[in-house]
Design a protein around this motif. Structure first.
Motif, PDB file in Angstrom:
ATOM      1  N   SER A   1       0.963  -1.211   0.172  1.00  0.00           N
ATOM      2  CA  SER A   1      -0.057  -0.065  -0.094  1.00  0.00           C
ATOM      3  C   SER A   1       0.746   1.154   0.102  1.00  0.00           C
ATOM      4  O   SER A   1       0.595   2.332  -0.596  1.00  0.00           O
ATOM      5  CB  SER A   1      -0.908  -0.015   1.210  1.00  0.00           C
ATOM      6  OG  SER A   1      -1.718   1.078   1.251  1.00  0.00           O
ATOM      7  N   SER A   2       1.763   0.990   0.753  1.00  0.00           N
ATOM      8  CA  SER A   2       2.728   2.364   0.798  1.00  0.00           C
ATOM      9  C   SER A   2       3.658   2.619  -0.656  1.00  0.00           C
ATOM     10  O   SER A   2       3.437   3.741  -0.928  1.00  0.00           O
ATOM     11  CB  SER A   2       4.336   2.016   1.639  1.00  0.00           C
ATOM     12  OG  SER A   2       4.947   3.144   1.644  1.00  0.00           O
TER      13      SER A   2
ATOM     14  N   TRP B   1       2.031   1.988  -3.652  1.00  0.00           N
ATOM     15  CA  TRP B   1       0.941   2.706  -4.291  1.00  0.00           C
ATOM     16  C   TRP B   1       0.532   4.222  -3.854  1.00  0.00           C
ATOM     17  O   TRP B   1       0.356   4.925  -4.808  1.00  0.00           O
ATOM     18  CB  TRP B   1      -0.402   1.738  -4.098  1.00  0.00           C
ATOM     19  CG  TRP B   1      -0.252   0.547  -4.941  1.00  0.00           C
ATOM     20  CD1 TRP B   1      -0.216  -0.734  -4.580  1.00  0.00           C
ATOM     21  CD2 TRP B   1      -0.314   0.433  -6.362  1.00  0.00           C
ATOM     22  NE1 TRP B   1      -0.073  -1.683  -5.427  1.00  0.00           N
ATOM     23  CE2 TRP B   1      -0.159  -1.154  -6.702  1.00  0.00           C
ATOM     24  CE3 TRP B   1      -0.287   1.375  -7.437  1.00  0.00           C
ATOM     25  CZ2 TRP B   1       0.046  -1.419  -7.853  1.00  0.00           C
ATOM     26  CZ3 TRP B   1      -0.318   0.965  -8.699  1.00  0.00           C
ATOM     27  CH2 TRP B   1      -0.157  -0.626  -9.166  1.00  0.00           C
ATOM     28  N   ARG B   2       0.674   4.317  -2.630  1.00  0.00           N
ATOM     29  CA  ARG B   2       0.341   5.871  -2.027  1.00  0.00           C
ATOM     30  C   ARG B   2       1.453   6.684  -2.458  1.00  0.00           C
ATOM     31  O   ARG B   2       1.171   7.862  -3.068  1.00  0.00           O
ATOM     32  CB  ARG B   2       0.422   5.895  -0.728  1.00  0.00           C
ATOM     33  CG  ARG B   2      -0.946   5.348   0.029  1.00  0.00           C
ATOM     34  CD  ARG B   2      -0.928   5.367   1.493  1.00  0.00           C
ATOM     35  NE  ARG B   2      -1.702   4.689   2.280  1.00  0.00           N
ATOM     36  CZ  ARG B   2      -2.745   5.126   2.512  1.00  0.00           C
ATOM     37  NH1 ARG B   2      -3.235   6.328   2.615  1.00  0.00           N
ATOM     38  NH2 ARG B   2      -3.903   4.194   3.224  1.00  0.00           N
ATOM     39  N   THR B   3       2.802   6.316  -2.845  1.00  0.00           N
ATOM     40  CA  THR B   3       3.974   7.002  -3.058  1.00  0.00           C
ATOM     41  C   THR B   3       3.851   7.294  -4.666  1.00  0.00           C
ATOM     42  O   THR B   3       3.897   8.310  -5.057  1.00  0.00           O
ATOM     43  CB  THR B   3       5.214   6.296  -2.888  1.00  0.00           C
ATOM     44  OG1 THR B   3       5.270   6.228  -1.439  1.00  0.00           O
ATOM     45  CG2 THR B   3       6.428   7.013  -3.333  1.00  0.00           C
ATOM     46  N   THR B   4       3.407   6.171  -5.420  1.00  0.00           N
ATOM     47  CA  THR B   4       3.025   6.516  -6.767  1.00  0.00           C
ATOM     48  C   THR B   4       2.179   7.281  -6.864  1.00  0.00           C
ATOM     49  O   THR B   4       2.088   8.508  -7.929  1.00  0.00           O
ATOM     50  CB  THR B   4       2.782   4.964  -7.418  1.00  0.00           C
ATOM     51  OG1 THR B   4       3.955   4.114  -7.160  1.00  0.00           O
ATOM     52  CG2 THR B   4       2.673   5.023  -8.965  1.00  0.00           C
ATOM     53  N   ALA B   5       1.105   7.174  -6.269  1.00  0.00           N
ATOM     54  CA  ALA B   5      -0.223   8.224  -6.580  1.00  0.00           C
ATOM     55  C   ALA B   5       0.430   9.801  -6.306  1.00  0.00           C
ATOM     56  O   ALA B   5      -0.006  10.609  -6.840  1.00  0.00           O
ATOM     57  CB  ALA B   5      -1.460   7.742  -5.504  1.00  0.00           C
TER      58      ALA B   5
ATOM     59  N   LEU C   1      -8.656   9.948  -4.202  1.00  0.00           N
ATOM     60  CA  LEU C   1      -7.272   9.653  -4.245  1.00  0.00           C
ATOM     61  C   LEU C   1      -6.408  10.473  -3.582  1.00  0.00           C
ATOM     62  O   LEU C   1      -5.134  10.104  -3.066  1.00  0.00           O
ATOM     63  CB  LEU C   1      -6.931   9.780  -6.015  1.00  0.00           C
ATOM     64  CG  LEU C   1      -5.618   9.377  -6.317  1.00  0.00           C
ATOM     65  CD1 LEU C   1      -5.282   7.961  -5.898  1.00  0.00           C
ATOM     66  CD2 LEU C   1      -5.613   9.311  -7.629  1.00  0.00           C
ATOM     67  N   VAL C   2      -6.617  11.734  -3.637  1.00  0.00           N
ATOM     68  CA  VAL C   2      -5.530  12.851  -2.944  1.00  0.00           C
ATOM     69  C   VAL C   2      -5.480  12.504  -1.396  1.00  0.00           C
ATOM     70  O   VAL C   2      -4.666  12.610  -0.788  1.00  0.00           O
ATOM     71  CB  VAL C   2      -5.786  14.312  -3.396  1.00  0.00           C
ATOM     72  CG1 VAL C   2      -6.861  14.862  -2.544  1.00  0.00           C
ATOM     73  CG2 VAL C   2      -4.701  14.995  -3.197  1.00  0.00           C
ATOM     74  N   LEU C   3      -6.792  12.138  -0.679  1.00  0.00           N
ATOM     75  CA  LEU C   3      -6.963  11.949   0.560  1.00  0.00           C
ATOM     76  C   LEU C   3      -6.241  10.567   0.807  1.00  0.00           C
ATOM     77  O   LEU C   3      -5.343  10.493   1.874  1.00  0.00           O
ATOM     78  CB  LEU C   3      -8.442  12.177   0.892  1.00  0.00           C
ATOM     79  CG  LEU C   3      -8.929  13.358   0.871  1.00  0.00           C
ATOM     80  CD1 LEU C   3     -10.591  13.094   1.504  1.00  0.00           C
ATOM     81  CD2 LEU C   3      -8.243  14.266   2.070  1.00  0.00           C
ATOM     82  N   TRP C   4      -6.240   9.749  -0.064  1.00  0.00           N
ATOM     83  CA  TRP C   4      -5.688   8.526   0.057  1.00  0.00           C
ATOM     84  C   TRP C   4      -4.070   8.506   0.012  1.00  0.00           C
ATOM     85  O   TRP C   4      -3.344   8.022   0.930  1.00  0.00           O
ATOM     86  CB  TRP C   4      -6.199   7.357  -0.987  1.00  0.00           C
ATOM     87  CG  TRP C   4      -5.669   5.836  -0.614  1.00  0.00           C
ATOM     88  CD1 TRP C   4      -5.880   5.086   0.249  1.00  0.00           C
ATOM     89  CD2 TRP C   4      -4.596   5.524  -1.605  1.00  0.00           C
ATOM     90  NE1 TRP C   4      -5.094   4.185   0.035  1.00  0.00           N
ATOM     91  CE2 TRP C   4      -4.412   4.212  -1.023  1.00  0.00           C
ATOM     92  CE3 TRP C   4      -3.993   5.948  -2.671  1.00  0.00           C
ATOM     93  CZ2 TRP C   4      -3.362   3.178  -1.613  1.00  0.00           C
ATOM     94  CZ3 TRP C   4      -3.100   4.987  -3.210  1.00  0.00           C
ATOM     95  CH2 TRP C   4      -2.768   3.702  -2.749  1.00  0.00           C
ATOM     96  N   ALA C   5      -3.684   9.295  -1.042  1.00  0.00           N
ATOM     97  CA  ALA C   5      -2.103   9.308  -1.176  1.00  0.00           C
ATOM     98  C   ALA C   5      -1.500  10.321  -0.200  1.00  0.00           C
ATOM     99  O   ALA C   5      -0.531   9.970   0.157  1.00  0.00           O
ATOM    100  CB  ALA C   5      -1.975   9.975  -2.413  1.00  0.00           C
ATOM    101  N   GLY C   6      -2.333  11.217   0.340  1.00  0.00           N
ATOM    102  CA  GLY C   6      -1.683  11.899   1.419  1.00  0.00           C
ATOM    103  C   GLY C   6      -1.971  11.382   2.904  1.00  0.00           C
ATOM    104  O   GLY C   6      -1.586  11.884   3.970  1.00  0.00           O
TER     105      GLY C   6
ATOM    106  N   PRO D   1      -8.835   1.679   0.360  1.00  0.00           N
ATOM    107  CA  PRO D   1      -9.535   0.354   0.690  1.00  0.00           C
ATOM    108  C   PRO D   1      -8.450  -0.601   1.366  1.00  0.00           C
ATOM    109  O   PRO D   1      -8.709  -1.818   1.169  1.00  0.00           O
ATOM    110  CB  PRO D   1     -10.041  -0.167  -0.894  1.00  0.00           C
ATOM    111  CG  PRO D   1      -8.747   0.414  -1.458  1.00  0.00           C
ATOM    112  CD  PRO D   1      -8.490   1.734  -0.905  1.00  0.00           C
ATOM    113  N   GLN D   2      -7.766  -0.104   2.047  1.00  0.00           N
ATOM    114  CA  GLN D   2      -6.670  -0.977   2.855  1.00  0.00           C
ATOM    115  C   GLN D   2      -7.565  -2.065   3.807  1.00  0.00           C
ATOM    116  O   GLN D   2      -8.686  -1.683   4.403  1.00  0.00           O
ATOM    117  CB  GLN D   2      -5.938  -0.166   3.991  1.00  0.00           C
ATOM    118  CG  GLN D   2      -4.944  -0.896   4.394  1.00  0.00           C
ATOM    119  CD  GLN D   2      -4.030   0.044   5.292  1.00  0.00           C
ATOM    120  OE1 GLN D   2      -3.857   0.849   5.107  1.00  0.00           O
ATOM    121  NE2 GLN D   2      -3.414  -0.425   6.337  1.00  0.00           N
TER     122      GLN D   2
END
Length: 139
Positions: free
Chosen positions: A2-3, A5-9, A120-125, A131-132
């Protein structure tokens, strides 16, 4: 995982917001044309949103101080909600044109993707986790 993917986002969203902000500053006319009439000082609003997008995009990219990244995520999510009336106005203006401007193929996905962009921005931040997978009660 997940980390990663978040970094990629974050690395996709950050530069996209910086570029959008630069466009607001360098070429404000298209943004002024879709601004709803009820918005006061439209030129100042376009300038401020450009600066906010640049600052938010850069802050989203930084990895040194997570509270700044989280504040950027909140700010960019709120920004996406606040510009939605301009998107609606642009849609209405285009549909009123004889040639329908950019048309439904542009406007419908744009409208539907706005809530996804907020998520997406809330998830990436790292504001939201979904959906973890939630931990199992037996773990």
């Amino acid at each position: 995982m997940s980390s990663r993917w978040r970094t990629t986002a974050r690395w996709l969203l950050g530069p996209a917001y910086v570029v959008a902000g630069i466009l607001h500053l360098a070429v404000p006319e298209p943004f002024l044309q879709i601004m709803p009439d009820i918005v006061p000082a439209p030129k100042l609003v376009i300038l401020a949103t450009g600066v906010a997008e640049i600052a938010g995009g850069l802050a989203l990219l930084q990895n040194f101080f997570p509270p700044i990244r989280k504040a950027a995520a909140w700010g960019l999510a709120i920004y996406a909600v606040c510009v939605f009336p301009a998107n609606i106005n642009h849609f209405a203006m285009d549909m009123a044109r004889v040639d329908h401007g950019l048309g439904l193929a542009y406007h419908i996905p744009r409208m539907l993707l706005q809530p996804l962009l907020v998520w997406l921005v809330l998830w990436a931040g790292q504001i939201i986790l979904w959906p973890q997978r939630l931990p199992d009660k037996h773990d």
